[in-house]
Design a protein around this motif. Sequence first.
Motif, PDB file in Angstrom:
ATOM      1  N   TYR A   6     -41.615   4.649 -28.962  1.00 37.32           N
ATOM      2  CA  TYR A   6     -41.714   4.828 -27.780  1.00 37.32           C
ATOM      3  C   TYR A   6     -43.461   4.367 -27.506  1.00 37.32           C
ATOM      4  CZ  TYR A   6     -38.412   8.948 -28.365  1.00 37.32           C
ATOM      5  OH  TYR A   6     -37.369   8.969 -28.439  1.00 37.32           O
ATOM      6  N   THR A   7     -44.333   4.435 -28.216  1.00 37.16           N
ATOM      7  CA  THR A   7     -45.463   3.210 -27.602  1.00 37.16           C
ATOM      8  C   THR A   7     -45.313   1.188 -28.251  1.00 37.16           C
ATOM      9  OG1 THR A   7     -46.085   3.476 -30.343  1.00 37.16           O
ATOM     10  CG2 THR A   7     -46.905   5.146 -28.644  1.00 37.16           C
ATOM     11  N   ALA A   8     -44.453   1.172 -28.057  1.00 35.19           N
ATOM     12  CA  ALA A   8     -43.827   0.045 -27.951  1.00 35.19           C
ATOM     13  C   ALA A   8     -45.016  -0.580 -29.311  1.00 35.19           C
ATOM     14  CB  ALA A   8     -44.557  -0.578 -27.093  1.00 35.19           C
ATOM     15  N   ASN A  30     -47.476   5.064 -19.482  1.00 38.91           N
ATOM     16  CA  ASN A  30     -48.590   4.854 -20.287  1.00 38.91           C
ATOM     17  C   ASN A  30     -49.192   6.147 -20.872  1.00 38.91           C
ATOM     18  OD1 ASN A  30     -48.174   1.917 -19.107  1.00 38.91           O
ATOM     19  ND2 ASN A  30     -49.338   2.467 -17.957  1.00 38.91           N
ATOM     20  N   LYS A  86     -38.984   0.134 -31.834  1.00 38.27           N
ATOM     21  CA  LYS A  86     -39.194  -0.273 -30.249  1.00 38.27           C
ATOM     22  C   LYS A  86     -37.663   0.065 -29.302  1.00 38.27           C
ATOM     23  CE  LYS A  86     -40.673  -2.386 -26.155  1.00 38.27           C
ATOM     24  NZ  LYS A  86     -41.641  -3.774 -25.672  1.00 38.27           N
ATOM     25  N   ASN A 115     -40.106   2.879 -21.724  1.00 37.02           N
ATOM     26  CA  ASN A 115     -41.742   2.330 -22.122  1.00 37.02           C
ATOM     27  C   ASN A 115     -42.164   2.423 -21.206  1.00 37.02           C
ATOM     28  OD1 ASN A 115     -41.518   0.365 -24.483  1.00 37.02           O
ATOM     29  ND2 ASN A 115     -42.328   2.140 -24.581  1.00 37.02           N
TER      30      ASN A 115
END
Length: 217
Positions: free
Chosen positions: A141-143, A109, A134, A106
């Motif tokens: 992958y984006t949390a 962004n 997650k 992570n």
Amino acid sequence: MDRDRLIKYLRNGIGVAATSGFIPKGMPGFDSLAVRGYSYNPKLAAKLLAEAGFPEGKGMGEVTLNTTTTYKDLIEFIQGQLTAVGIKVKIDVSPSASLRDLMSKNSVNFFRGSWLADYGDGENFLSMFYSKNKVPYGPNYTAFYNKEFDELFEKSYYEADNEKRFELYRKMDQIVMDYAPVVPLFYDQSVVMLQNNISGYSFNPLSLMILKRIKKK
């Protein structure tokens, strides 16, 4: 982003503009009318940017978009589309292994990604937004975290009726579109070239080569 233009000039017309959620066209549960995604509307983009306090992008910092050399042309297209409405974008090109490592931690962004289903069900796409998946524990992958999404996702495990389960999928897909952890660009298509004496080749959502019904004259 003008997805039709992207498909025409960068993908030789192969693909379908992704304007109806993350579950792709051709996958059970897909419904272009039930899920409202994003369409090309630069005037609305400019309006929303102004409402966010950045008219024509003024006062907004530069956004870094991470990619690999393989997709540099696509990323440059996206850069141009965002720049046109005032969003300044810097492209950071990394080797594939390095970018995957950053994504798994992570540590980026904004990045380009793609997803091919492991099995022919919309759940495989929605699993990317389940909070317990997650990274590094799964493909989120984006949390992304949303309590309502998680509850619907877990409820879908126990729903045996296909149509009721697909309805849950569409609700989850709409949540993803509303919160925008991802911006789908296109649903991929496969092109298969066969000799004239070959028949019986079938297509499927996983692009598997199934030869059971192939006939050669």
